[in-house]
Design a protein around this motif. Structure first.
Motif, PDB file in Angstrom:
ATOM      1  N   LEU A 239       0.808  -1.223   0.000  1.00  0.00           N
ATOM      2  CA  LEU A 239       0.000   0.000   0.000  1.00  0.00           C
ATOM      3  C   LEU A 239       0.845   1.280   0.000  1.00  0.00           C
ATOM      4  CD1 LEU A 239      -2.846  -0.883   2.537  1.00  0.00           C
ATOM      5  CD2 LEU A 239      -3.035  -0.690   0.052  1.00  0.00           C
ATOM      6  N   GLN A 240       2.156   1.148  -0.095  1.00  0.00           N
ATOM      7  CA  GLN A 240       3.015   2.318   0.052  1.00  0.00           C
ATOM      8  C   GLN A 240       2.693   3.425  -0.944  1.00  0.00           C
ATOM      9  OE1 GLN A 240       7.155   1.287   0.086  1.00  0.00           O
ATOM     10  NE2 GLN A 240       6.977  -0.031   1.884  1.00  0.00           N
ATOM     11  N   LYS A 241       2.442   3.058  -2.201  1.00  0.00           N
ATOM     12  CA  LYS A 241       2.167   4.057  -3.222  1.00  0.00           C
ATOM     13  C   LYS A 241       0.711   4.058  -3.665  1.00  0.00           C
ATOM     14  CE  LYS A 241       6.881   3.823  -5.062  1.00  0.00           C
ATOM     15  NZ  LYS A 241       7.719   3.560  -6.270  1.00  0.00           N
ATOM     16  N   HIS A 242      -0.118   3.392  -2.865  1.00  0.00           N
ATOM     17  CA  HIS A 242      -1.528   3.274  -3.252  1.00  0.00           C
ATOM     18  C   HIS A 242      -2.393   4.207  -2.418  1.00  0.00           C
ATOM     19  CE1 HIS A 242      -5.087   1.310  -4.904  1.00  0.00           C
ATOM     20  NE2 HIS A 242      -5.597   1.387  -3.703  1.00  0.00           N
ATOM     21  N   SER A 243      -3.305   4.874  -3.068  1.00  0.00           N
ATOM     22  CA  SER A 243      -4.240   5.777  -2.391  1.00  0.00           C
ATOM     23  C   SER A 243      -5.597   5.096  -2.246  1.00  0.00           C
ATOM     24  CB  SER A 243      -4.389   7.073  -3.202  1.00  0.00           C
ATOM     25  OG  SER A 243      -5.312   7.927  -2.571  1.00  0.00           O
ATOM     26  N   LEU A 244      -6.020   4.893  -0.997  1.00  0.00           N
ATOM     27  CA  LEU A 244      -7.310   4.252  -0.754  1.00  0.00           C
ATOM     28  C   LEU A 244      -8.448   5.178  -1.167  1.00  0.00           C
ATOM     29  CD1 LEU A 244      -5.528   2.316   0.948  1.00  0.00           C
ATOM     30  CD2 LEU A 244      -7.410   2.171   2.562  1.00  0.00           C
ATOM     31  N   LYS A 245      -9.464   4.601  -1.813  1.00  0.00           N
ATOM     32  CA  LYS A 245     -10.630   5.365  -2.239  1.00  0.00           C
ATOM     33  C   LYS A 245     -11.889   4.559  -1.952  1.00  0.00           C
ATOM     34  CE  LYS A 245      -8.093   7.456  -6.101  1.00  0.00           C
ATOM     35  NZ  LYS A 245      -8.013   7.555  -7.581  1.00  0.00           N
TER      36      LYS A 245
END
Length: 332
Positions: A239-245
Protein backbone atom coordinates in the motif's frame (compact mmCIF):
# COMPACT_ATOMS: atom_id res chain seq x y z
CA UNK A 1 -1.21 -63.94 3.48
CA UNK A 2 1.66 -61.70 2.50
CA UNK A 3 3.17 -60.18 5.61
CA UNK A 4 6.40 -58.43 4.63
CA UNK A 5 6.64 -55.74 1.95
CA UNK A 6 9.96 -54.51 0.54
CA UNK A 7 10.24 -51.39 -1.65
CA UNK A 8 13.54 -51.60 -3.54
CA UNK A 9 13.30 -47.95 -4.62
CA UNK A 10 13.03 -46.67 -1.06
CA UNK A 11 16.03 -45.21 0.75
CA UNK A 12 14.52 -46.58 3.98
CA UNK A 13 16.76 -49.51 5.04
CA UNK A 14 15.36 -52.95 4.18
CA UNK A 15 15.67 -54.28 7.73
CA UNK A 16 13.57 -51.32 8.90
CA UNK A 17 10.99 -52.09 6.21
CA UNK A 18 10.73 -55.62 7.60
CA UNK A 19 10.24 -54.25 11.12
CA UNK A 20 7.63 -51.80 9.88
CA UNK A 21 5.78 -54.50 7.93
CA UNK A 22 5.43 -56.70 11.02
CA UNK A 23 4.44 -53.77 13.22
CA UNK A 24 1.83 -52.72 10.63
CA UNK A 25 0.44 -56.25 10.52
CA UNK A 26 0.04 -56.31 14.30
CA UNK A 27 -1.50 -52.84 14.48
CA UNK A 28 -3.94 -53.60 11.64
CA UNK A 29 -4.95 -56.90 13.31
CA UNK A 30 -3.69 -59.09 10.47
CA UNK A 31 -1.66 -61.09 12.97
CA UNK A 32 -2.07 -61.57 16.70
CA UNK A 33 -0.29 -62.75 19.82
CA UNK A 34 1.18 -66.24 19.29
CA UNK A 35 1.01 -65.93 15.47
CA UNK A 36 4.02 -67.64 13.90
CA UNK A 37 6.13 -65.39 11.66
CA UNK A 38 7.73 -66.56 8.41
CA UNK A 39 11.18 -68.05 9.01
CA UNK A 40 14.32 -66.07 8.33
CA UNK A 41 15.15 -68.41 5.42
CA UNK A 42 11.71 -68.00 3.88
CA UNK A 43 11.93 -64.18 4.00
CA UNK A 44 15.44 -64.34 2.49
CA UNK A 45 14.32 -66.51 -0.41
CA UNK A 46 11.04 -64.68 -1.06
CA UNK A 47 12.61 -61.20 -1.17
CA UNK A 48 16.14 -62.13 -2.32
CA UNK A 49 17.80 -60.44 0.63
CA UNK A 50 20.56 -61.52 2.98
CA UNK A 51 20.00 -63.60 6.09
CA UNK A 52 21.78 -60.95 8.16
CA UNK A 53 19.24 -58.32 7.08
CA UNK A 54 16.26 -60.40 8.21
CA UNK A 55 18.03 -61.47 11.39
CA UNK A 56 18.75 -57.82 12.25
CA UNK A 57 15.05 -56.98 11.88
CA UNK A 58 13.87 -59.94 13.96
CA UNK A 59 16.45 -59.25 16.65
CA UNK A 60 15.26 -55.64 16.93
CA UNK A 61 11.66 -56.80 17.34
CA UNK A 62 12.76 -59.44 19.86
CA UNK A 63 14.81 -56.94 21.86
CA UNK A 64 11.76 -54.66 22.12
CA UNK A 65 9.59 -57.56 23.32
CA UNK A 66 7.30 -57.59 20.28
CA UNK A 67 8.25 -61.08 19.11
CA UNK A 68 9.93 -64.05 20.74
CA UNK A 69 12.07 -66.91 19.48
CA UNK A 70 10.91 -70.42 20.43
CA UNK A 71 13.72 -72.96 20.17
CA UNK A 72 13.33 -75.38 17.23
CA UNK A 73 10.00 -73.79 16.29
CA UNK A 74 10.68 -70.26 15.07
CA UNK A 75 9.55 -66.71 15.79
CA UNK A 76 6.15 -65.79 17.24
CA UNK A 77 4.30 -62.56 18.04
CA UNK A 78 4.72 -61.98 21.75
CA UNK A 79 2.55 -58.90 22.30
CA UNK A 80 0.11 -56.66 20.49
CA UNK A 81 0.80 -53.81 22.88
CA UNK A 82 3.93 -51.86 22.01
CA UNK A 83 5.23 -48.42 21.12
CA UNK A 84 4.95 -47.96 17.37
CA UNK A 85 8.19 -46.28 16.33
CA UNK A 86 7.56 -45.52 12.66
CA UNK A 87 9.01 -42.09 11.81
CA UNK A 88 7.79 -39.48 9.32
CA UNK A 89 9.66 -36.44 8.01
CA UNK A 90 7.41 -33.35 7.80
CA UNK A 91 8.84 -30.25 6.10
CA UNK A 92 6.80 -27.03 6.42
CA UNK A 93 7.58 -23.71 4.74
CA UNK A 94 7.11 -21.67 7.94
CA UNK A 95 5.35 -21.82 11.29
CA UNK A 96 2.01 -20.06 11.76
CA UNK A 97 -1.34 -20.82 13.33
CA UNK A 98 -2.64 -22.54 10.18
CA UNK A 99 0.30 -24.96 10.12
CA UNK A 100 -0.28 -25.70 13.82
CA UNK A 101 -3.87 -26.69 13.00
CA UNK A 102 -2.62 -28.91 10.17
CA UNK A 103 0.05 -30.52 12.36
CA UNK A 104 -2.28 -31.12 15.31
CA UNK A 105 -4.96 -32.77 13.17
CA UNK A 106 -2.31 -34.85 11.38
CA UNK A 107 -0.98 -36.14 14.69
CA UNK A 108 -4.52 -36.77 15.92
CA UNK A 109 -5.25 -38.83 12.81
CA UNK A 110 -2.09 -40.88 13.36
CA UNK A 111 -3.28 -41.62 16.91
CA UNK A 112 0.25 -41.66 18.34
CA UNK A 113 1.22 -44.56 16.09
CA UNK A 114 4.03 -42.60 14.42
CA UNK A 115 6.87 -40.31 15.45
CA UNK A 116 6.71 -37.12 13.36
CA UNK A 117 9.80 -34.93 13.13
CA UNK A 118 8.93 -31.41 11.93
CA UNK A 119 11.27 -29.09 10.03
CA UNK A 120 10.99 -25.64 8.37
CA UNK A 121 12.71 -24.40 5.21
CA UNK A 122 11.58 -20.75 5.50
CA UNK A 123 11.50 -20.41 1.69
CA UNK A 124 15.28 -20.88 1.54
CA UNK A 125 16.36 -23.30 -1.20
CA UNK A 126 19.67 -24.21 0.44
CA UNK A 127 17.96 -24.96 3.75
CA UNK A 128 15.42 -27.05 1.82
CA UNK A 129 18.21 -28.95 0.07
CA UNK A 130 20.19 -29.61 3.27
CA UNK A 131 17.18 -30.85 5.22
CA UNK A 132 16.22 -33.30 2.48
CA UNK A 133 19.72 -34.62 1.76
CA UNK A 134 20.70 -34.89 5.43
CA UNK A 135 17.65 -37.07 6.12
CA UNK A 136 17.74 -39.47 3.17
CA UNK A 137 16.96 -42.97 4.42
CA UNK A 138 16.08 -41.89 7.95
CA UNK A 139 12.29 -41.93 7.52
CA UNK A 140 9.61 -44.13 5.98
CA UNK A 141 7.59 -41.15 4.65
CA UNK A 142 8.53 -37.64 3.57
CA UNK A 143 5.75 -35.03 3.69
CA UNK A 144 6.78 -31.82 1.98
CA UNK A 145 5.22 -28.36 1.77
CA UNK A 146 7.19 -26.83 -1.11
CA UNK A 147 5.79 -23.30 -1.03
CA UNK A 148 6.44 -21.25 -4.16
CA UNK A 149 10.18 -21.98 -4.41
CA UNK A 150 11.72 -22.80 -7.77
CA UNK A 151 14.31 -25.51 -8.27
CA UNK A 152 13.01 -27.96 -5.67
CA UNK A 153 12.08 -30.73 -8.09
CA UNK A 154 15.59 -32.15 -8.52
CA UNK A 155 15.99 -32.25 -4.74
CA UNK A 156 12.70 -34.04 -4.11
CA UNK A 157 13.55 -36.48 -6.92
CA UNK A 158 16.36 -37.84 -4.74
CA UNK A 159 13.68 -39.30 -2.47
CA UNK A 160 11.86 -42.52 -3.42
CA UNK A 161 8.66 -41.54 -5.20
CA UNK A 162 6.51 -43.96 -3.18
CA UNK A 163 7.60 -42.35 0.08
CA UNK A 164 6.81 -38.71 -0.81
CA UNK A 165 3.62 -36.71 -0.19
CA UNK A 166 3.15 -33.08 -1.28
CA UNK A 167 0.89 -30.77 0.74
CA UNK A 168 -0.71 -27.34 0.32
CA UNK A 169 0.82 -26.05 -2.94
CA UNK A 170 0.84 -28.35 -5.96
CA UNK A 171 2.35 -27.66 -9.38
CA UNK A 172 2.52 -29.59 -12.65
CA UNK A 173 6.11 -30.69 -12.02
CA UNK A 174 5.09 -32.35 -8.73
CA UNK A 175 1.92 -34.10 -9.87
CA UNK A 176 3.69 -37.45 -10.06
CA UNK A 177 3.55 -37.49 -6.25
CA UNK A 178 0.46 -38.14 -4.13
CA UNK A 179 -0.73 -35.34 -1.89
CA UNK A 180 -3.42 -32.97 -0.71
CA UNK A 181 -3.46 -29.40 -1.93
CA UNK A 182 -5.27 -26.09 -2.35
CA UNK A 183 -6.60 -25.10 -5.77
CA UNK A 184 -6.04 -21.36 -5.44
CA UNK A 185 -7.43 -20.50 -8.89
CA UNK A 186 -10.76 -22.22 -8.41
CA UNK A 187 -11.04 -21.35 -4.71
CA UNK A 188 -10.72 -17.60 -5.36
CA UNK A 189 -12.88 -17.64 -8.47
CA UNK A 190 -15.70 -19.68 -6.89
CA UNK A 191 -15.68 -17.72 -3.62
CA UNK A 192 -15.93 -14.35 -5.35
CA UNK A 193 -18.49 -15.61 -7.84
CA UNK A 194 -20.68 -16.89 -4.99
CA UNK A 195 -20.69 -13.38 -3.48
CA UNK A 196 -21.44 -11.35 -6.60
CA UNK A 197 -24.49 -9.70 -5.05
CA UNK A 198 -22.38 -8.40 -2.16
CA UNK A 199 -19.37 -7.48 -4.28
CA UNK A 200 -21.46 -5.50 -6.76
CA UNK A 201 -21.22 -2.32 -4.63
CA UNK A 202 -17.44 -2.20 -5.14
CA UNK A 203 -16.09 -0.49 -8.26
CA UNK A 204 -12.46 -1.59 -8.21
CA UNK A 205 -10.93 -4.89 -7.13
CA UNK A 206 -7.37 -4.92 -5.77
CA UNK A 207 -5.12 -7.88 -4.93
CA UNK A 208 -2.25 -7.03 -2.58
CA UNK A 209 0.36 -9.53 -3.69
CA UNK A 210 3.93 -9.14 -2.35
CA UNK A 211 4.88 -12.30 -4.26
CA UNK A 212 7.60 -13.47 -1.88
CA UNK A 213 5.73 -16.42 -0.38
CA UNK A 214 2.28 -16.35 -1.93
CA UNK A 215 1.47 -18.80 -4.77
CA UNK A 216 1.12 -17.23 -8.22
CA UNK A 217 -2.18 -19.06 -8.69
CA UNK A 218 -3.73 -16.49 -6.34
CA UNK A 219 -3.07 -13.94 -9.07
CA UNK A 220 -4.43 -16.29 -11.73
CA UNK A 221 -7.66 -16.92 -9.81
CA UNK A 222 -8.17 -13.22 -9.09
CA UNK A 223 -7.57 -12.23 -12.73
CA UNK A 224 -9.82 -15.04 -13.95
CA UNK A 225 -12.73 -13.72 -11.88
CA UNK A 226 -12.21 -10.04 -12.70
CA UNK A 227 -11.89 -10.79 -16.41
CA UNK A 228 -14.93 -13.06 -16.50
CA UNK A 229 -17.14 -10.45 -14.79
CA UNK A 230 -15.53 -7.40 -16.39
CA UNK A 231 -14.37 -5.90 -13.10
CA UNK A 232 -11.81 -3.11 -12.97
CA UNK A 233 -8.81 -4.50 -11.12
CA UNK A 234 -5.17 -4.03 -10.26
CA UNK A 235 -2.46 -6.04 -8.52
CA UNK A 236 -0.12 -4.20 -6.17
CA UNK A 237 2.78 -5.40 -3.96
CA UNK A 238 1.81 -3.19 -0.99
CA UNK A 239 0.00 0.00 0.00
CA UNK A 240 3.01 2.32 0.05
CA UNK A 241 2.17 4.06 -3.22
CA UNK A 242 -1.53 3.27 -3.25
CA UNK A 243 -4.24 5.78 -2.39
CA UNK A 244 -7.31 4.25 -0.75
CA UNK A 245 -10.63 5.37 -2.24
CA UNK A 246 -14.25 4.58 -1.56
CA UNK A 247 -15.55 1.65 -3.55
CA UNK A 248 -12.35 -0.40 -3.50
CA UNK A 249 -12.33 -4.08 -2.54
CA UNK A 250 -9.10 -5.67 -1.32
CA UNK A 251 -8.15 -9.35 -1.45
CA UNK A 252 -5.26 -9.69 1.02
CA UNK A 253 -3.22 -12.95 1.32
CA UNK A 254 -0.74 -11.59 3.88
CA UNK A 255 -1.78 -10.70 7.45
CA UNK A 256 0.81 -7.91 7.71
CA UNK A 257 -0.85 -6.29 4.72
CA UNK A 258 -4.22 -6.80 6.38
CA UNK A 259 -3.12 -4.85 9.45
CA UNK A 260 -1.68 -2.11 7.24
CA UNK A 261 -4.92 -1.86 5.26
CA UNK A 262 -7.06 -1.62 8.40
CA UNK A 263 -4.78 1.07 9.84
CA UNK A 264 -4.80 3.07 6.62
CA UNK A 265 -8.61 2.91 6.43
CA UNK A 266 -8.81 4.32 9.95
CA UNK A 267 -6.35 7.13 9.19
CA UNK A 268 -8.49 8.19 6.22
CA UNK A 269 -11.82 7.74 8.03
CA UNK A 270 -12.92 5.08 5.57
CA UNK A 271 -15.38 2.58 7.02
CA UNK A 272 -14.53 -1.07 6.42
CA UNK A 273 -17.51 -2.92 4.99
CA UNK A 274 -19.10 0.25 3.69
CA UNK A 275 -16.46 2.40 1.98
CA UNK A 276 -13.77 -0.29 1.65
CA UNK A 277 -14.25 -4.04 1.32
CA UNK A 278 -11.77 -6.60 2.64
CA UNK A 279 -11.34 -10.33 2.04
CA UNK A 280 -8.43 -11.81 3.99
CA UNK A 281 -6.82 -15.15 3.17
CA UNK A 282 -6.74 -17.90 5.83
CA UNK A 283 -9.21 -18.16 8.68
CA UNK A 284 -8.21 -17.64 12.31
CA UNK A 285 -10.28 -16.90 15.44
CA UNK A 286 -9.01 -13.32 15.80
CA UNK A 287 -10.46 -12.35 12.42
CA UNK A 288 -13.94 -13.06 13.75
CA UNK A 289 -13.72 -10.03 16.04
CA UNK A 290 -11.24 -7.61 14.41
CA UNK A 291 -13.18 -4.61 13.03
CA UNK A 292 -16.45 -6.39 13.86
CA UNK A 293 -15.43 -9.32 11.69
CA UNK A 294 -13.05 -9.77 8.75
CA UNK A 295 -14.33 -11.84 5.82
CA UNK A 296 -11.92 -14.68 5.11
CA UNK A 297 -11.31 -17.13 2.30
CA UNK A 298 -9.63 -20.20 3.71
CA UNK A 299 -8.88 -23.81 3.09
CA UNK A 300 -9.65 -26.14 5.99
CA UNK A 301 -6.18 -26.86 7.41
CA UNK A 302 -7.60 -29.16 10.07
CA UNK A 303 -9.27 -31.27 7.37
CA UNK A 304 -6.05 -31.24 5.35
CA UNK A 305 -4.00 -32.66 8.22
CA UNK A 306 -6.51 -35.34 9.17
CA UNK A 307 -7.08 -36.48 5.58
CA UNK A 308 -3.32 -36.57 5.07
CA UNK A 309 -2.96 -38.98 8.00
CA UNK A 310 -5.58 -41.27 6.45
CA UNK A 311 -3.86 -41.19 3.06
CA UNK A 312 -0.50 -42.16 4.48
CA UNK A 313 -1.75 -44.85 6.86
CA UNK A 314 -3.67 -46.44 3.98
CA UNK A 315 -0.76 -45.83 1.58
CA UNK A 316 -3.09 -44.09 -0.87
CA UNK A 317 -1.22 -42.88 -3.95
CA UNK A 318 -3.72 -40.19 -4.96
CA UNK A 319 -4.08 -36.42 -5.18
CA UNK A 320 -6.88 -34.65 -3.31
CA UNK A 321 -8.08 -31.06 -3.53
CA UNK A 322 -8.68 -29.76 -0.01
CA UNK A 323 -12.00 -27.94 0.58
CA UNK A 324 -12.12 -24.16 1.05
CA UNK A 325 -14.79 -21.78 2.29
CA UNK A 326 -15.65 -18.10 2.26
CA UNK A 327 -16.52 -16.86 5.77
CA UNK A 328 -18.72 -13.80 5.19
CA UNK A 329 -18.42 -11.07 7.83
CA UNK A 330 -18.83 -7.33 8.22
CA UNK A 331 -15.71 -6.35 6.25
CA UNK A 332 -17.79 -6.84 3.08
Amino acid sequence: MKLIYINRESTFPIYKQIIESIENAIISKKIFRNTKLPSINKVCIEHKISRDTVFMAYEDLKRRGIIQAVRSKGYYVKTEDFNFNKRYFLLFDELNSFKEDLLNSFLEGLNNKVIVDTFFHHFNLEVFRKLILDNLGNYSKYIIMPGNMEGIEEIIDKLPKADVYIIDQMRDSLKKYPGIYQDFIEDIYNAMESSLNILSKYKEFILIFPGNKEPIDMVNGFVKFCTAYKKKYQIIPDLQKHSLKKGQLFLIPNDRQLVETVEKCKSKNLKIGKDIGIISYNEMPLKKIVENGITTLSTDFYAMGYRLSEMILKNEQIQIKNPSKLYLRNSL
